[in-house]
Write a protein that holds these residues in place. Structure first.
Motif, PDB file in Angstrom:
ATOM      1  N   GLN A 115       0.841  -1.214   0.000  1.00 55.99           N
ATOM      2  CA  GLN A 115       0.000   0.000   0.000  1.00 55.99           C
ATOM      3  C   GLN A 115       0.873   1.259   0.000  1.00 55.99           C
ATOM      4  O   GLN A 115       0.601   2.221  -0.721  1.00 55.99           O
ATOM      5  N   ARG A 116       1.943   1.233   0.784  1.00 52.69           N
ATOM      6  CA  ARG A 116       2.823   2.420   0.820  1.00 52.69           C
ATOM      7  C   ARG A 116       3.507   2.630  -0.521  1.00 52.69           C
ATOM      8  O   ARG A 116       3.679   3.766  -0.971  1.00 52.69           O
ATOM      9  N   ALA A 117       3.881   1.526  -1.167  1.00 51.09           N
ATOM     10  CA  ALA A 117       4.548   1.651  -2.473  1.00 51.09           C
ATOM     11  C   ALA A 117       3.584   2.288  -3.485  1.00 51.09           C
ATOM     12  O   ALA A 117       3.980   3.168  -4.263  1.00 51.09           O
ATOM     13  N   ILE A 118       2.329   1.891  -3.445  1.00 53.62           N
ATOM     14  CA  ILE A 118       1.358   2.455  -4.404  1.00 53.62           C
ATOM     15  C   ILE A 118       1.164   3.956  -4.151  1.00 53.62           C
ATOM     16  O   ILE A 118       0.903   4.717  -5.063  1.00 53.62           O
ATOM     17  N   GLY A 119       1.310   4.365  -2.880  1.00 58.63           N
ATOM     18  CA  GLY A 119       1.024   5.760  -2.540  1.00 58.63           C
ATOM     19  C   GLY A 119       2.225   6.684  -2.596  1.00 58.63           C
ATOM     20  O   GLY A 119       2.107   7.869  -2.282  1.00 58.63           O
ATOM     21  N   LYS A 120       3.366   6.166  -3.064  1.00 65.73           N
ATOM     22  CA  LYS A 120       4.591   6.979  -2.921  1.00 65.73           C
ATOM     23  C   LYS A 120       4.549   8.290  -3.717  1.00 65.73           C
ATOM     24  O   LYS A 120       5.175   9.261  -3.313  1.00 65.73           O
ATOM     25  N   ASP A 121       3.809   8.318  -4.815  1.00 62.44           N
ATOM     26  CA  ASP A 121       3.749   9.565  -5.604  1.00 62.44           C
ATOM     27  C   ASP A 121       2.539  10.430  -5.258  1.00 62.44           C
ATOM     28  O   ASP A 121       2.218  11.381  -5.983  1.00 62.44           O
ATOM     29  N   LYS A 122       1.839  10.084  -4.195  1.00 63.61           N
ATOM     30  CA  LYS A 122       0.625  10.802  -3.762  1.00 63.61           C
ATOM     31  C   LYS A 122      -0.461  10.792  -4.850  1.00 63.61           C
ATOM     32  O   LYS A 122      -0.402   9.951  -5.746  1.00 63.61           O
ATOM     33  N   GLY A 123      -1.433  11.691  -4.754  1.00 57.19           N
ATOM     34  CA  GLY A 123      -2.535  11.660  -5.715  1.00 57.19           C
ATOM     35  C   GLY A 123      -3.310  10.363  -5.580  1.00 57.19           C
ATOM     36  O   GLY A 123      -3.645   9.699  -6.566  1.00 57.19           O
ATOM     37  N   ILE A 124      -3.611   9.997  -4.332  1.00 60.31           N
ATOM     38  CA  ILE A 124      -4.221   8.694  -4.084  1.00 60.31           C
ATOM     39  C   ILE A 124      -5.311   8.817  -3.021  1.00 60.31           C
ATOM     40  O   ILE A 124      -5.178   9.608  -2.072  1.00 60.31           O
ATOM     41  N   VAL A 125      -6.375   8.054  -3.203  1.00 60.72           N
ATOM     42  CA  VAL A 125      -7.398   7.913  -2.164  1.00 60.72           C
ATOM     43  C   VAL A 125      -7.407   6.433  -1.787  1.00 60.72           C
ATOM     44  O   VAL A 125      -7.618   5.578  -2.652  1.00 60.72           O
ATOM     45  N   MET A 126      -7.124   6.128  -0.528  1.00 59.38           N
ATOM     46  CA  MET A 126      -7.115   4.730  -0.093  1.00 59.38           C
ATOM     47  C   MET A 126      -8.095   4.569   1.056  1.00 59.38           C
ATOM     48  O   MET A 126      -8.121   5.381   1.969  1.00 59.38           O
ATOM     49  N   ASP A 127      -8.904   3.522   0.981  1.00 54.95           N
ATOM     50  CA  ASP A 127      -9.839   3.287   2.083  1.00 54.95           C
ATOM     51  C   ASP A 127      -9.522   1.979   2.798  1.00 54.95           C
ATOM     52  O   ASP A 127      -8.951   1.063   2.216  1.00 54.95           O
ATOM     53  N   GLY A 128      -9.848   1.947   4.106  1.00 57.96           N
ATOM     54  CA  GLY A 128      -9.562   0.751   4.891  1.00 57.96           C
ATOM     55  C   GLY A 128      -9.881   0.951   6.359  1.00 57.96           C
ATOM     56  O   GLY A 128     -10.905   1.554   6.715  1.00 57.96           O
ATOM     57  N   ARG A 129      -8.990   0.427   7.200  1.00 50.98           N
ATOM     58  CA  ARG A 129      -9.200   0.506   8.645  1.00 50.98           C
ATOM     59  C   ARG A 129      -8.061   1.245   9.348  1.00 50.98           C
ATOM     60  O   ARG A 129      -8.249   1.832  10.406  1.00 50.98           O
ATOM     61  N   ASP A 130      -6.852   1.167   8.744  1.00 48.77           N
ATOM     62  CA  ASP A 130      -5.648   1.684   9.403  1.00 48.77           C
ATOM     63  C   ASP A 130      -4.871   2.615   8.478  1.00 48.77           C
ATOM     64  O   ASP A 130      -3.674   2.775   8.610  1.00 48.77           O
ATOM     65  N   ILE A 131      -5.554   3.182   7.497  1.00 50.03           N
ATOM     66  CA  ILE A 131      -4.823   3.965   6.485  1.00 50.03           C
ATOM     67  C   ILE A 131      -4.306   5.269   7.101  1.00 50.03           C
ATOM     68  O   ILE A 131      -3.141   5.627   6.926  1.00 50.03           O
ATOM     69  N   GLY A 132      -5.161   5.958   7.861  1.00 49.24           N
ATOM     70  CA  GLY A 132      -4.720   7.212   8.489  1.00 49.24           C
ATOM     71  C   GLY A 132      -3.872   6.979   9.733  1.00 49.24           C
ATOM     72  O   GLY A 132      -3.065   7.828  10.111  1.00 49.24           O
ATOM     73  N   SER A 133      -4.040   5.837  10.370  1.00 50.28           N
ATOM     74  CA  SER A 133      -3.318   5.606  11.626  1.00 50.28           C
ATOM     75  C   SER A 133      -1.966   4.927  11.415  1.00 50.28           C
ATOM     76  O   SER A 133      -1.008   5.199  12.128  1.00 50.28           O
ATOM     77  N   VAL A 134      -1.858   4.043  10.415  1.00 50.05           N
ATOM     78  CA  VAL A 134      -0.634   3.243  10.256  1.00 50.05           C
ATOM     79  C   VAL A 134      -0.008   3.374   8.861  1.00 50.05           C
ATOM     80  O   VAL A 134       1.195   3.615   8.732  1.00 50.05           O
ATOM     81  N   VAL A 135      -0.809   3.214   7.829  1.00 46.22           N
ATOM     82  CA  VAL A 135      -0.230   3.153   6.478  1.00 46.22           C
ATOM     83  C   VAL A 135       0.313   4.525   6.062  1.00 46.22           C
ATOM     84  O   VAL A 135       1.477   4.649   5.661  1.00 46.22           O
ATOM     85  N   PHE A 136      -0.524   5.559   6.191  1.00 45.06           N
ATOM     86  CA  PHE A 136      -0.093   6.919   5.843  1.00 45.06           C
ATOM     87  C   PHE A 136      -0.392   7.866   7.005  1.00 45.06           C
ATOM     88  O   PHE A 136      -1.322   8.683   6.932  1.00 45.06           O
ATOM     89  N   PRO A 137       0.407   7.790   8.099  1.00 50.34           N
ATOM     90  CA  PRO A 137       0.116   8.662   9.246  1.00 50.34           C
ATOM     91  C   PRO A 137       0.263  10.144   8.897  1.00 50.34           C
ATOM     92  O   PRO A 137      -0.289  10.996   9.596  1.00 50.34           O
ATOM     93  N   ASN A 138       0.980  10.446   7.791  1.00 51.27           N
ATOM     94  CA  ASN A 138       1.141  11.854   7.400  1.00 51.27           C
ATOM     95  C   ASN A 138       0.188  12.265   6.277  1.00 51.27           C
ATOM     96  O   ASN A 138       0.395  13.299   5.639  1.00 51.27           O
ATOM     97  N   ALA A 139      -0.813  11.467   6.029  1.00 48.29           N
ATOM     98  CA  ALA A 139      -1.788  11.818   4.967  1.00 48.29           C
ATOM     99  C   ALA A 139      -2.325  13.222   5.223  1.00 48.29           C
ATOM    100  O   ALA A 139      -2.615  13.597   6.356  1.00 48.29           O
ATOM    101  N   GLU A 140      -2.462  13.987   4.131  1.00 46.92           N
ATOM    102  CA  GLU A 140      -2.907  15.381   4.263  1.00 46.92           C
ATOM    103  C   GLU A 140      -4.372  15.474   4.689  1.00 46.92           C
ATOM    104  O   GLU A 140      -4.779  16.429   5.337  1.00 46.92           O
ATOM    105  N   LEU A 141      -5.180  14.483   4.291  1.00 42.44           N
ATOM    106  CA  LEU A 141      -6.588  14.484   4.712  1.00 42.44           C
ATOM    107  C   LEU A 141      -6.973  13.087   5.180  1.00 42.44           C
ATOM    108  O   LEU A 141      -6.746  12.102   4.476  1.00 42.44           O
ATOM    109  N   LYS A 142      -7.528  13.039   6.396  1.00 40.53           N
ATOM    110  CA  LYS A 142      -7.982  11.756   6.940  1.00 40.53           C
ATOM    111  C   LYS A 142      -9.458  11.869   7.292  1.00 40.53           C
ATOM    112  O   LYS A 142      -9.852  12.776   8.017  1.00 40.53           O
TER     113      LYS A 142
END
Ligand code: CDP
Length: 222
Positions: A115-142
């Motif tokens: 998941q992190r590899a897919i998001g490395k260039d940003k411009g991504i919307v990812m849904d799940g359970r731990d995306i804002g807490s673990v996968v992308f803790p620095n996501a600009e919008l949670k």
């Protein structure tokens, strides 16, 4: 316009993926359904009768698994080892086992890396359970999405019936409750609302209202 990462977490069948897909299409971002990845791993484990208590069997199985997504007829479609499994991963059998599989740390670390590899260039919307807490803790919008349990169950029931699955509302409801419990109480990456996530209760919002609310929030962050 600056490209950002948008993390959408929340309870089972709360409309996270509906919102995530609509937002990604509005912004021309990539949409990633992380739940589909856990479902695909679960399907593989079921097909190969993997014993969830045997670490070595899990590691060997994970090494055999390749997941990717393609857009087919405008729909995000999940592939497991190059086989289209989009329909097979949505069955109640998979729903009944997926939260146990998703609680296994070995499974999580493999999928989070992907998941992190897919998001490395940003411009991504990812849904799940731990995306804002673990996968992308620095996501600009949670966003943390929820809705009343009964409403979520009816929505999922109607979705499954619409796809031709023969399901009962009471089974869908009990599956939702069971998954929410396992997902929220597991040790590794439990479902929680990140401190900086915005709560969206969409019980009484239609798709358009929900999207408009999210778009407004995105505009403040671009
Ligand atoms: O669509 P729905 O909300 O019912 O579930 P999903 O997003 O397809 O996720 C299925 C299951 O995968 C969840 O109940 C969790 O057990 C697991 N999951 C997870 O642990 N972490 C994620 N980032 C996404 C899903």
């Amino acid at each position: 316009m600056k490209k950002i990462i948008i993390a959408i977490d929340g309870h089972s069948s709360c409309g996270k993926s509906t919102l995530a897909k609509a937002l990604a299409s509005h912004l021309k971002y990539i949409y990633v359904d992380s739940g589909a990845m856990y479902r695909a791993v679960t399907l593989y484990f079921m097909r190969h009768s993997i014993d969830l208590t045997q670490e070595k069997d899990i590691i060997d199985a994970l090494n055999q698994i390749k997941i990717h997504f393609e857009i087919i007829d405008g729909h995000n479609t999940c592939f497991l080892n190059h086989e289209n499994v989009e329909s097979d991963i949505r069955t109640m059998e998979v729903s009944n086992l997926v939260s146990e599989v998703a609680a296994i740390s070995l499974v999580r670390s493999k999928l989070v890396e992907y998941q992190r590899a897919i998001g490395k260039d940003k411009g991504i919307v990812m849904d799940g359970r731990d995306i804002g807490s673990v996968v992308f803790p620095n996501a600009e919008l949670k966003l943390f999405v929820t809705a009343q349990t009964k409403i979520r169950a009816i929505r999922r029931y109607e979705e499954l019936i619409g796809k031709g699955f023969d399901v009962r509302l009471e089974d869908v409801l009990s599956n939702l409750n069971k998954r929410d419990h396992i997902d929220s109480t597991r040790k590794d990456s439990p479902l929680i609302q990140a401190d900086d996530a915005i709560l969206v209760d969409n019980s009484y919002l239609n798709r358009e209202e929900q999207l408009n609310k999210a778009v407004e929030l995105v505009q403040k962050r671009q």
